[in-house]
Write a protein that holds these residues in place. Structure first.
Motif, PDB file in Angstrom:
ATOM      1  N   GLY A  92       0.837  -1.187   0.000  1.00 24.83           N
ATOM      2  CA  GLY A  92       0.000   0.000   0.000  1.00 24.83           C
ATOM      3  C   GLY A  92       0.873   1.239   0.000  1.00 24.83           C
ATOM      4  N   THR A  93       0.523   2.205  -0.819  1.00 22.31           N
ATOM      5  CA  THR A  93       1.321   3.423  -0.906  1.00 22.31           C
ATOM      6  C   THR A  93       0.407   4.639  -0.944  1.00 22.31           C
ATOM      7  OG1 THR A  93       3.163   4.474  -2.100  1.00 22.31           O
ATOM      8  CG2 THR A  93       1.431   3.470  -3.431  1.00 22.31           C
ATOM      9  N   GLY A  98       4.405   7.987  -4.026  1.00 19.11           N
ATOM     10  CA  GLY A  98       3.629   6.804  -4.366  1.00 19.11           C
ATOM     11  C   GLY A  98       2.856   6.996  -5.660  1.00 19.11           C
ATOM     12  N   ARG A  99       2.251   8.193  -5.831  1.00 20.50           N
ATOM     13  CA  ARG A  99       1.517   8.487  -7.067  1.00 20.50           C
ATOM     14  C   ARG A  99       2.441   8.453  -8.272  1.00 20.50           C
ATOM     15  NH1 ARG A  99      -0.874  12.370  -3.893  1.00 20.50           N
ATOM     16  NH2 ARG A  99       0.300  14.076  -4.845  1.00 20.50           N
ATOM     17  N   LYS A 100       3.623   9.003  -8.133  1.00 19.44           N
ATOM     18  CA  LYS A 100       4.566   9.044  -9.260  1.00 19.44           C
ATOM     19  C   LYS A 100       4.927   7.634  -9.709  1.00 19.44           C
ATOM     20  CE  LYS A 100       9.100  10.876 -10.639  1.00 19.44           C
ATOM     21  NZ  LYS A 100       8.583  11.523 -11.863  1.00 19.44           N
ATOM     22  N   LEU A 101       5.261   6.764  -8.762  1.00 22.65           N
ATOM     23  CA  LEU A 101       5.580   5.386  -9.113  1.00 22.65           C
ATOM     24  C   LEU A 101       4.367   4.698  -9.724  1.00 22.65           C
ATOM     25  CD1 LEU A 101       7.380   2.831  -9.039  1.00 22.65           C
ATOM     26  CD2 LEU A 101       6.572   2.459  -6.686  1.00 22.65           C
ATOM     27  N   GLU A 406      -9.262   7.639  -2.690  1.00 23.51           N
ATOM     28  CA  GLU A 406      -9.604   8.869  -1.971  1.00 23.51           C
ATOM     29  C   GLU A 406      -8.379   9.723  -1.658  1.00 23.51           C
ATOM     30  OE1 GLU A 406     -11.617   8.037   1.670  1.00 23.51           O
ATOM     31  OE2 GLU A 406      -9.789   7.611   2.774  1.00 23.51           O
ATOM     32  N   ASP A 407      -7.182   9.124  -1.662  1.00 20.35           N
ATOM     33  CA  ASP A 407      -5.971   9.896  -1.443  1.00 20.35           C
ATOM     34  C   ASP A 407      -5.776  10.919  -2.562  1.00 20.35           C
ATOM     35  OD1 ASP A 407      -3.520  10.059   0.332  1.00 20.35           O
ATOM     36  OD2 ASP A 407      -2.552   9.833  -1.624  1.00 20.35           O
ATOM     37  N   ILE A 408      -6.349  10.606  -3.730  1.00 19.57           N
ATOM     38  CA  ILE A 408      -6.296  11.532  -4.864  1.00 19.57           C
ATOM     39  C   ILE A 408      -7.594  12.328  -4.966  1.00 19.57           C
ATOM     40  CG2 ILE A 408      -6.190  11.689  -7.384  1.00 19.57           C
ATOM     41  CD1 ILE A 408      -4.395   9.231  -7.363  1.00 19.57           C
ATOM     42  N   MET A 409      -8.708  11.635  -5.041  1.00 15.96           N
ATOM     43  CA  MET A 409      -9.979  12.303  -5.338  1.00 15.96           C
ATOM     44  C   MET A 409     -10.490  13.161  -4.187  1.00 15.96           C
ATOM     45  SD  MET A 409     -10.309  11.369  -8.409  1.00 15.96           S
ATOM     46  CE  MET A 409     -11.802  11.031  -9.323  1.00 15.96           C
ATOM     47  N   PHE A 410      -9.964  12.920  -2.990  1.00 12.88           N
ATOM     48  CA  PHE A 410     -10.308  13.773  -1.855  1.00 12.88           C
ATOM     49  C   PHE A 410      -9.028  14.313  -1.216  1.00 12.88           C
ATOM     50  CE2 PHE A 410     -14.104  11.404  -2.613  1.00 12.88           C
ATOM     51  CZ  PHE A 410     -15.141  12.268  -2.276  1.00 12.88           C
ATOM     52  N   GLY A 411      -8.055  14.629  -2.073  1.00 14.58           N
ATOM     53  CA  GLY A 411      -6.789  15.188  -1.603  1.00 14.58           C
ATOM     54  C   GLY A 411      -6.963  16.574  -1.008  1.00 14.58           C
ATOM     55  N   ASP A 412      -5.962  17.001  -0.270  1.00 17.67           N
ATOM     56  CA  ASP A 412      -6.053  18.287   0.429  1.00 17.67           C
ATOM     57  C   ASP A 412      -6.048  19.484  -0.514  1.00 17.67           C
ATOM     58  OD1 ASP A 412      -6.178  17.021   2.873  1.00 17.67           O
ATOM     59  OD2 ASP A 412      -4.009  17.129   3.229  1.00 17.67           O
ATOM     60  N   ARG A 433      -5.687  20.389 -11.003  1.00 15.93           N
ATOM     61  CA  ARG A 433      -4.386  20.550 -11.660  1.00 15.93           C
ATOM     62  C   ARG A 433      -3.311  21.105 -10.721  1.00 15.93           C
ATOM     63  NH1 ARG A 433      -4.930  20.298 -17.309  1.00 15.93           N
ATOM     64  NH2 ARG A 433      -7.111  20.278 -18.017  1.00 15.93           N
ATOM     65  N   LYS A 434      -3.634  21.202  -9.460  1.00 13.53           N
ATOM     66  CA  LYS A 434      -2.682  21.810  -8.529  1.00 13.53           C
ATOM     67  C   LYS A 434      -1.492  20.908  -8.233  1.00 13.53           C
ATOM     68  CE  LYS A 434      -5.927  24.907  -6.166  1.00 13.53           C
ATOM     69  NZ  LYS A 434      -6.575  25.263  -4.870  1.00 13.53           N
ATOM     70  N   VAL A 435      -1.662  19.604  -8.371  1.00 13.63           N
ATOM     71  CA  VAL A 435      -0.569  18.657  -8.128  1.00 13.63           C
ATOM     72  C   VAL A 435      -0.570  17.639  -9.264  1.00 13.63           C
ATOM     73  CG1 VAL A 435      -0.743  18.905  -5.611  1.00 13.63           C
ATOM     74  CG2 VAL A 435      -1.996  17.072  -6.764  1.00 13.63           C
ATOM     75  N   PRO A 436       0.580  17.007  -9.544  1.00 15.77           N
ATOM     76  CA  PRO A 436       0.602  15.940 -10.555  1.00 15.77           C
ATOM     77  C   PRO A 436      -0.322  14.794 -10.152  1.00 15.77           C
ATOM     78  CG  PRO A 436       2.838  16.668 -10.032  1.00 15.77           C
ATOM     79  CD  PRO A 436       1.927  17.299  -9.011  1.00 15.77           C
ATOM     80  N   HIS A 437      -1.055  14.298 -11.117  1.00 14.74           N
ATOM     81  CA  HIS A 437      -2.002  13.196 -10.892  1.00 14.74           C
ATOM     82  C   HIS A 437      -2.995  13.567  -9.781  1.00 14.74           C
ATOM     83  CE1 HIS A 437       0.843  11.018 -13.355  1.00 14.74           C
ATOM     84  NE2 HIS A 437       1.779  11.176 -12.461  1.00 14.74           N
ATOM     85  N   GLY A 438      -3.497  14.799  -9.851  1.00 13.92           N
ATOM     86  CA  GLY A 438      -4.424  15.284  -8.834  1.00 13.92           C
ATOM     87  C   GLY A 438      -5.864  14.883  -9.084  1.00 13.92           C
ATOM     88  N   TYR A 439      -6.116  14.167 -10.180  1.00 12.50           N
ATOM     89  CA  TYR A 439      -7.448  13.675 -10.505  1.00 12.50           C
ATOM     90  C   TYR A 439      -7.260  12.422 -11.362  1.00 12.50           C
ATOM     91  CZ  TYR A 439     -12.254  13.561 -12.326  1.00 12.50           C
ATOM     92  OH  TYR A 439     -13.540  13.192 -12.645  1.00 12.50           O
ATOM     93  N   MET A 440      -8.010  11.373 -11.069  1.00 12.60           N
ATOM     94  CA  MET A 440      -7.817  10.122 -11.804  1.00 12.60           C
ATOM     95  C   MET A 440      -9.119   9.573 -12.384  1.00 12.60           C
ATOM     96  SD  MET A 440      -7.244   7.354  -8.702  1.00 12.60           S
ATOM     97  CE  MET A 440      -7.563   5.974  -9.808  1.00 12.60           C
ATOM     98  N   GLY A 441     -10.113  10.438 -12.512  1.00 14.68           N
ATOM     99  CA  GLY A 441     -11.403   9.980 -13.012  1.00 14.68           C
ATOM    100  C   GLY A 441     -11.363   9.446 -14.430  1.00 14.68           C
ATOM    101  N   TRP A 442     -10.438   9.975 -15.235  1.00 22.72           N
ATOM    102  CA  TRP A 442     -10.272   9.486 -16.607  1.00 22.72           C
ATOM    103  C   TRP A 442      -8.923   8.778 -16.770  1.00 22.72           C
ATOM    104  CZ3 TRP A 442     -14.782   9.332 -18.506  1.00 22.72           C
ATOM    105  CH2 TRP A 442     -15.701  10.367 -18.338  1.00 22.72           C
ATOM    106  N   GLY A 443      -8.457   8.177 -15.702  1.00 23.18           N
ATOM    107  CA  GLY A 443      -7.128   7.587 -15.731  1.00 23.18           C
ATOM    108  C   GLY A 443      -6.087   8.676 -15.560  1.00 23.18           C
ATOM    109  N   SER A 444      -4.840   8.264 -15.479  1.00 19.38           N
ATOM    110  CA  SER A 444      -3.756   9.228 -15.325  1.00 19.38           C
ATOM    111  C   SER A 444      -2.454   8.538 -15.698  1.00 19.38           C
ATOM    112  CB  SER A 444      -3.686   9.747 -13.878  1.00 19.38           C
ATOM    113  OG  SER A 444      -2.781  10.816 -13.761  1.00 19.38           O
TER     114      SER A 444
END
Length: 513
Positions: A92-93, A98-101, A406-412, A433-444
């Protein structure tokens, strides 16, 4: 005497041999059942809470997926942790590294992780000379192109209008005859299935109400018959797995009959099924493609279509904004006073559908943020351990990496993140768009959603017709207006999008021109 003694000695030797073989077999089976591959010393710390011998972390698969991740991350110093599902090692990451990897590494395999851990699709067969994942992708991409949508647009708008006509013709509600009542998680789910069948399936099914209902029922039973026990013990025969194969076979027979009928009559269809036949795919590959495409298009979009309308009832501001957008398009594109709202919508071009409903697109984007639960996976198939950023920890070779949605879709980076607000994506705000991979609804990253264009088109169709033709609000099943005491939201502990456990109803009435 000597003969009797020799017979006894032979029996003793035979008994000893049997016991040795029996004990060896038991020891071997015990080893195979109880043994787990050890985690490397530089793997994240093993989170043992809820871990059971043999089966591993059972609660992760049964009802506490998001909660499990939250609990484990609280005890992790690095934002990473390890756990087991059966013999499978899961890492688990979380966080930016973790998102970058997870989203950028070419050494992580998504289809293999999906097949082994989620059991959401049947195990893909090996096609001759090609991997089925590539076969699936090569077949799907042409179906998602503009020219295919142009070819089908009149059918798609016709199906959507017919569904709205059926809603308008439904019996009046018990509470007030001016209103009618629908469960959007049934009626909108049905519309999505028909549009999806039009686009990736067979017109023979899409145009036959009985066959459409029959195949949707098979699909629903197939989807419900997932077997988490097969994830823990791939060798174990289970009832659910047998049922899944049964319903998959029943679907296969439907497509087989259509294919054979076309061959016998020499008739060619003008649909996705014919496209697959002409590409030379066999029945097995066609059926697996259809089930996979229906899963990809139906589960999420069917749920999103309903939730979007429900969220609108809870946001008067965005209900008004979407209605104004739809009304403006109808006014702008109306060529005759005799045209009804539905007539105007039915005459729109693909460019107009894709370009003139930006607020519906934002509303869908926000709906997906709320309706994408659980955890997503990849498998390390690189042949080596992969470092997790600069944490000093690794993702072991052959292990799976899990990232909580939720770590992405409900990020700070999302303000007031528990409130449904499509305005967060407006130009100049763009919180996603505030952070890389800040939304994954359409993949990333390396895995964008191949069906995004179609999903957006069908949501524009369904929402524009429903918002344009009806006034609607939350109600009970009798048509009494309901104001919920809390927002109607999806449970984030689910492993995939699901209809609410308790029925949700909308009451609606036709708008006047």
């Amino acid at each position: 005497m000597a003969t009797n003694l020799w017979a006894v000695m032979q029996r003793q030797e035979w008994s000893t041999t049997v016991w040795v073989l029996l004990l060896t077999t038991i020891a071997t089976l015990s080893y195979r059942v109880f043994w787990r591959p050890a985690l490397p010393k530089n793997a994240p710390v093993w989170y043992r809470k809820g871990d059971w011998p043999i089966i591993g972390t059972l609660e992760f698969y049964y009802g506490r997926r998001a909660d499990f991740f939250r609990d484990a991350l609280k005890e992790s110093k690095t934002g990473n942790f390890s756990f087991y599902i059966g013999k499978k090692q899961i890492i688990g990451t979380s966080g930016s590294q973790g998102r970058k990897l997870f989203f950028e590494s070419k050494d992580l395999n998504f289809p293999q992780a999906f097949a082994e851990l989620l059991t959401g699709q049947p195990q893909a067969p090996k096609s001759s000379g090609d991997d089925f994942t590539q076969t699936f992708t090569k077949a799907l991409i042409p179906l998602m192109k503009k020219e295919n949508f142009v070819k089908n647009l009149d059918l798609l708008t016709g199906d959507t209008r017919a569904a709205c006509d059926a809603l308008a013709a439904a019996p009046p509600s018990v509470a007030d005859p001016k209103w009618r009542v629908t469960d959007p998680f049934e009626s909108f789910y049905d519309i999505v299935y028909q549009l999806t069948m039009r686009t990736v399936g067979a017109n023979d099914i899409a145009e036959d109400p009985k066959l459409l209902r029959y195949t949707l029922d098979l699909f629903n039973w197939f989807e419900k018959s997932d077997s988490f026990a097969k994830v823990h013990f791939p060798w174990l025969p289970t009832l659910n797995h047998a049922l899944r194969m049964y319903y998959g076979a029943k679907l296969a027979f439907v497509f087989r009959d259509i294919i054979e009928r076309r061959k016998k009559t020499g008739t060619k269809g003008n649909d996705a099924l014919q496209f697959l036949i002409d590409r030379g795919l066999g029945l097995q590959d066609i059926v697996v493609f259809e089930i996979g495409a229906l899963f990809a298009g139906q589960l999420n979009s069917g749920i999103n279509a309903a939730y979007l309308q429900v969220f609108l009832t809870q946001s008067p501001e965005w209900m008004a904004r979407l209605r104004a957008e739809v009304d403006a398009v109808i006014l702008r594109r109306r060529t005759s006073l005799s045209q009804s709202r539905a007539d105007v919508l039915g005459a729109l071009t693909i460019e107009e559908w894709e370009g003139e409903f930006p607020l519906i697109d934002l509303a869908l984007r926000e709906t997906i943020r709320f309706c994408l639960p659980g955890v997503t996976f990849r498998k390390n198939t690189s042949g080596r351990d992969l470092p997790i950023g600069d944490s000093g920890e690794v993702l072991p070779n052959g292990a799976f990496i899990a990232y909580p949605v939720e770590d992405i879709m409900f990020g700070d980076w999302y303000t007031d993140k528990n409130t449904w607000n499509p305005g967060r994506y407006l130009e100049g705000v763009e919180e996603d768009r505030k952070v890389p991979h800040g939304y994954m609804g359409w993949g990333s990253g390396r895995h964008p959603c191949l069906g995004m264009r179609f999903a957006k088109l069908e949501m524009a169709l369904i929402t524009a017709y429903f918002v344009g033709l009806f006034d609607f609000e939350l109600s009970d099943m009798d048509g009494n207006s309901v104001v919920p005491d809390k927002p109607i939201l999806m449970d984030r502990n689910l492993h995939s999008a699901r209809k609410p456990a308790k029925n949700v109803y909308l009451r609606y009435k036709p708008r006047s021109d």
